[in-house]
Motif scaffolding. Structure first.
Motif: not given
Length: 294
Positions: A179-185, A192-196, A206-213
């Motif tokens: 998981s070390e690369p996550v902050p660099h991506l 936003s990742v969705g509504s409540v 599971r949601r996708q934020l750019g390249e990061v699940p």
């Protein structure tokens, strides 16, 4: 000449990579893995994984036997140091035991290709320990030349095993924090990742934020936790794992992380999961941000 060297290097690397595809080793790996996983180690298992120090313990422990054996080889070239050299050979043999135990515990929680390479690595080290044990015995009987020869052979076997260990750790990525690369991506900004309503209470989503699940969990009281979804151990999908008692368990190898901050509760993972800040705007949209990203 240069082309010949390049071809030799390519053949060497292809031979190393082929170890991970050697399925014939699986007939040995499966029963050995079961034995290691059933060892009654209790909380010592997490210690052997390296959880208290935040990274695998095995590479730390191997410094003692390798250092002792290398030092013994140096003393073998110095007249009048036979007693000290024999002492170092014995120290290395004894120190190899806890290093091997930590290595086996890690090995039993790896992917198939990693376990195949790891098995050959372990055999190389076992050969080295056997040669050094005989070296120690022969030195004690006064057969110094024979003892030095066995020591040199043991050092070669240990060197081969060390090289395989490096291949396993760095080329096959067994041990590094996944998981070390996550902050660099990601960028250090609210996204936003969705509504409540998209996140049922108590269920892993599971949601996708750019390249990061991402793993998103909404608790009964309404609090929402968001972690990087790929387990820091071997990238297992935490969103497919079990959520209970404020934690999530990786479905692959059983690592447990606290939802509130991503901290390790149980190994084999030794690094925490990136934990996101969460806020809900007036429209009920869930927004997340990873401090230090970018």
């Amino acid at each position: 000449m240069k082309g010949g060297v390049a071809r030799a290097e390519d053949s060497f690397l292809r031979a190393l990579d082929a170890l991970g595809r050697l399925e014939k080793l699986d007939t040995v790996i499966t029963p050995v893995q079961r034995v290691v996983q059933r060892l009654p180690l209790g909380s010592a298992r997490d210690v052997l994984h390296g959880l208290p120090i935040g990274h695998p313990l095995h590479p730390v422990l191997v410094q003692v036997p390798i250092g002792a054996w290398l030092s013994s080889a140096v003393l073998d070239a110095v007249p009048g140091t036979g007693r000290g050299s024999r002492l170092l050979v014995g120290v290395g043999v004894l120190a190899a035991a806890p290093a091997a135990l930590a290595g086996w515990v890690d090995w039993a929680e790896q992917h198939e290709d990693q376990m195949r390479t790891g098995l050959v690595h372990a055999v190389s080290i076992a050969v080295a320990v056997g040669l050094y044990t005989r070296s120690w015995v022969q030195r004690g009987r006064g057969r110094t030349v024979w003892g030095k020869a066995l020591g040199l052979a043991g050092l070669c076997a240990a060197g081969a095993g060390g090289m395989l260990g490096g291949h396993l750790a760095f080329r096959q990525a067994a041990g590094p924090n996944k998981s070390e690369p996550v902050p660099h991506l990601l960028e250090d900004e609210w996204q936003s990742v969705g509504s409540v309503q998209d996140f049922p209470v108590g269920r892993a989503v599971r949601r996708q934020l750019g390249e990061v699940p991402l793993l998103v969990v909404r608790e009964t009281g309404g609090q929402i936790h968001v972690l990087a979804d790929r387990c820091s151990h071997l990238s297992g999908p935490l969103s497919s794992g079990k959520v209970t008692d404020g934690c999530v368990e990786c479905p692959w190898h059983g690592s447990v992380f606290r939802l509130a901050d991503g901290a390790n509760v149980r190994g084999p993972a030794t690094a925490p999961q990136p934990s996101f800040l969460v806020r809900v705007d007036q429209a009920g949209t869930v927004q997340v941000r990873l401090p230090g990203a970018g």
